[in-house]
Design a protein around this motif. Structure first.
Motif, PDB file in Angstrom:
ATOM      1  N   ALA A 106      47.332  14.007  14.068  1.00 21.63           N
ATOM      2  CA  ALA A 106      48.101  13.070  14.887  1.00 21.63           C
ATOM      3  C   ALA A 106      48.723  12.010  13.993  1.00 21.63           C
ATOM      4  O   ALA A 106      48.020  11.352  13.225  1.00 21.63           O
ATOM      5  CB  ALA A 106      47.212  12.415  15.944  1.00 21.63           C
ATOM      6  N   VAL A 107      50.042  11.884  14.098  1.00 19.72           N
ATOM      7  CA  VAL A 107      50.788  10.916  13.283  1.00 19.72           C
ATOM      8  C   VAL A 107      51.544   9.981  14.226  1.00 19.72           C
ATOM      9  O   VAL A 107      52.198  10.431  15.162  1.00 19.72           O
ATOM     10  CB  VAL A 107      51.766  11.652  12.338  1.00 19.72           C
ATOM     11  N   LEU A 108      51.424   8.679  13.974  1.00 21.66           N
ATOM     12  CA  LEU A 108      52.103   7.674  14.794  1.00 21.66           C
ATOM     13  C   LEU A 108      53.263   7.071  14.000  1.00 21.66           C
ATOM     14  O   LEU A 108      53.154   6.868  12.793  1.00 21.66           O
ATOM     15  CB  LEU A 108      51.127   6.550  15.173  1.00 21.66           C
ATOM     16  N   ALA A 109      54.346   6.766  14.702  1.00 20.62           N
ATOM     17  CA  ALA A 109      55.493   6.102  14.068  1.00 20.62           C
ATOM     18  C   ALA A 109      55.697   4.737  14.710  1.00 20.62           C
ATOM     19  O   ALA A 109      55.683   4.613  15.940  1.00 20.62           O
ATOM     20  CB  ALA A 109      56.748   6.949  14.224  1.00 20.62           C
ATOM     21  N   LEU A 110      55.887   3.714  13.859  1.00 20.55           N
ATOM     22  CA  LEU A 110      56.074   2.341  14.338  1.00 20.55           C
ATOM     23  C   LEU A 110      57.308   1.721  13.696  1.00 20.55           C
ATOM     24  O   LEU A 110      57.661   2.068  12.557  1.00 20.55           O
ATOM     25  CB  LEU A 110      54.873   1.456  13.964  1.00 20.55           C
TER      26      LEU A 110
END
Lengths: 402, 91
Positions: A395-399
Motif C-alpha cells: 500500500a502506497v499513499l500519495a500526499l
C-alpha cells in the motif's frame, strides 16, 4: 469526488511522545533504538529495539482503563487525543454519526497474550483476568478511540502485517473521498516488544543485533519499534469552512498483492503499488520529490524497493529523495506507515527531509538519494509513503502540499 | 543414527526427497532448498542437536557455519557441538 486533507496528527514512539518531539528527532537524525527493557530479555538473541522508554501508564490512565487497555491501545489513545485536539473537532450530532475510525495493527494486544500465556502455562494458574479477550483483540484500540471521542460512523481495524496502517489510511481516505464520511480517524499502532513478540521474530533470522541501516551495503536486518501514529482525515470543504489548519492533502493510494511469496518481497508488486498511487492521484512521476521508504534494513527489502522505485520513476528516480526513518524509530510493523507519514508531512509542510541514519556504505543495488545521515532542506510538492508487507500486500499513499 | 544420517534425514525431509536422493556431496541449492527452507533447516538442526547456529538471513555468507553442502553442514555441526558442549555444560 471530494478532496481529503489531514487536519490533525498525533503520535507516541521511540522518538517522542508527540508530533513535535518526533519531528524534532527526525530533523536531528536522532536514533531512538536502544537496549530492550522487559522481562526475560536475557533469553533473547535480539536485544535492541525502538522502545518507548520512561512510559508510565498510570500517569495517563486510571486503574479500570488499564485493566482494559493493552499497551497498543494505550499508545493509540494517546496519539488519537493529540490528533483530534489539533484538529479542533468535537464529534456530536450528525458529524459524529458520519465520522468513524479505521486503524491498522498487525498483532493487537501481543503483550496481553504473552502475559496470560505465562500465567497459565508457566505459572500453572487456571484462571485469567475477565478482560483478557477485550484487551487483546485487534479492534480494541479502534473501539476505544470510537468510544472516547464519540465517533459513530464506519469503524474497524485493518490487519495486513507491515502495511496495516497504510491500508487503514487508504481505506479512510477512500471513505472521505467518496463522501461516505466527513471525517475519519486513521493510522495505526503496534506494541510487540515483549518476550514472546520478539522471540517470534527472532525465528525468521532477519533481525539485526546492532542497528537498522537501511540501504547501506553493510545492513544486516530490521529492528523492531513500537508506538502509534493517528491522523484526522477530513473532507476539504468541511475543513476550509471551519478554518482548520491543514497539514497536507491526501491525493491518492495504490494497493497491490504480489500473489507470489509469503515473505519475499516482489519488485513488480511494489512497482504496481507505486504506479497505482501516482495514477490514482493523477500526477506525473516527476512531480514526486520525496518517498518515505518501507526501507526495513533487510537485504531483500531494500534492494527490491530500490529496483521498484527505479522501475516506477525511470530517470526521475535519480532526482527524487527517498529515506527510511525506520533507522531512527525502528519498524513499528502494523503502525509503521502511520509514524512514517509524519516524515511526509514534515517534508511537505516544513520543507525538511528526514534522513536515513546509520548509513555507512553505498550499495550499488540501492543507488538512490537516500538522504544519508543528515536531514536536508528541500521544497517539494508531492510525497509518497511506501509499505510492503509480509504476505505480499502493498500500500502506497500519495500526499501533496497545500 | 550418527550425525551424518541425521543430517541427511532432516535435509531430505526439508527438500521433500527420499533419503537415498541426498548424499554428502549434495548442495542445498541442488536439492531445491530456498531461503525459507534454509532457515527452517537451520531450525531443525538446532533442535535436533541442541546447538545454536549463528545465521542471519540478511548476511548468509558471513556465517562461520558453511551451509553449502551436506558435508560442510555435518562438519559445522560437529564443531558447534564440541564448542557449545564445553561452553554451556548445563545445556
Amino acid at each position: 469526488m471530494k478532496r481529503v486533507v489531514i487536519t490533525g496528527a498525533g503520535t507516541i514512539n521511540a522518538l517522542g511522545t508527540s508530533v513535535a518531539e518526533t519531528m524534532e528527532a527526525m530533523r536531528e537524525g536522532r536514533c531512538g533504538i536502544g537496549p530492550l527493557e522487559f522481562r526475560d530479555v536475557e533469553r533473547l538473541s535480539i536485544r535492541i529495539g525502538g522502545q518507548v522508554k520512561g512510559y508510565d501508564p498510570e500517569a495517563q490512565f486510571n486503574r479500570q482503563q488499564i485493566a482494559l487497555y493493552d499497551r497498543f491501545t494505550q499508545f493509540t489513545l494517546l496519539a488519537a487525543k493529540e490528533a483530534i485536539a489539533q484538529s479542533g473537532l468535537i464529534f456530536s450530532g450528525e458529524l459524529a454519526e458520519i465520522s468513524g475510525v479505521v486503524l491498522g495493527t498487525a498483532g493487537g494486544g501481543v503483550s496481553t497474550w504473552d502475559d496470560n500465556y505465562r500465567s497459565v502455562y508457566e505459572a500453572g494458574k487456571n484462571r485469567v483476568h475477565p478482560f483478557v479477550v477485550p484487551k487483546l483483540m485487534n479492534n480494541a484500540a479502534t473501539s476505544h478511540v470510537s468510544m472516547e471521542h464519540n465517533l459513530k460512523g464506519p469503524t474497524f481495524t485493518v490487519s495486513t502485517a507491515c502495511a496495516s496502517s497504510n491500508h487503514a489510511m487508504a481505506q479512510a481516505f477512500s471513505m472521505v473521498r467518496s463522501g461516505m464520511s466527513k471525517v475519519m480517524i486513521t493510522g495505526g499502532s503496534e506494541s510487540m516488544l515483549c518476550f514472546g513478540g520478539v522471540k517470534a521474530w527472532e525465528g525468521l533470522r532477519v533481525m539485526s543485533r546492532d542497528a537498522c541501516r537501511p540501504f547501506s551495503a553493510n545492513r544486516n536486518g530490521m529492528v523492531q519499534g513500537e508506538g502509534a501514529g493517528v491522523f484526522v482525515f477530513e473532507e476539504y470543504e468541511h475543513a476550509r469552512a471551519r478554518g482548520a489548519d491543514i497539514l497536507a492533502e491526501m491525493i491518492g493510494v495504490g494497493m497491490s498483492s504480489d500473489a507470489a511469496d509469503i515473505v519475499m518481497p516482489s519488485r513488480r508488486g511494489a512497482t504496481r503499488a507505486i504506479t497505482g498511487a501516482l495514477r490514482d492521484a493523477g500526477i506525473a512521476p516527476d512531480q514526486v520529490g520525496y518517498i518515505n521508504a518501507h526501507g526495513t534494513g533487510t537485504a531483500a527489502n531494500d534492494k527490491t524497493e530500490s529496483a521498484a522505485v527505479a522501475d516506477a520513476f525511470g530517470a526521475h528516480a535519480d532526482d527524487l529523495m527517498i529515506s527510511s526513518t525506520k533507522s531512527m524509530h525502528g519498524h513499528l510493523i502494523g503502525g509503521t506507515g502511520a509514524v512514517e507519514l509524519l516524515a511526509c508531512i514534515m517534508a511537505l509542510r516544513d520543507g525538511i527531509i528526514a534522513p536515513t541514519i546509520g548509513y555507512e556504505e553505498p550499495d550499488p543495488e540501492c543507488a538512490l538519494d537516500v538522504v544519508p545521515n543528515v536531514a536536508r532542506e528541500a521544497n517539494i510538492d508531492v510525497a509518497l509513503n511506501n509499505a510492503f508487507a509480509f504476505g505480499g500486500l502493498n500500500a502506497v499513499l500519495a500526499l501533496r502540499k497545500i | 543414527m550418527d550425525i551424518k544420517d541425521q543430517v541427511i534425514a532432516l535435509i531430505a525431509e526439508q527438500a521433500m526427497l527420499e533419503v537415498s536422493d541426498v548424499s554428502e556431496t549434495s548442495t542445498l541449492e541442488s536439492l531445491g532448498i530456498d531461503s525459507m527452507g534454509l532457515v527452517e533447516s537451520i531450525f531443525s538442526i538446532e533442535e535436533t542437536f541442541d546447538i545454536s547456529v549463528p545465521f542471519n538471513a540478511n548476511k548468509p555468507d558471513d556465517s562461520d557455519f558453511d551451509l553449502t553442502s551436506v558435508a560442510t553442514i555435518i562438519s559445522g555441526i560437529e564443531t558447534l557441538i564440541a564448542q557449545q558442549k564445553t561452553e554451556e555444560p548445563t545445556g
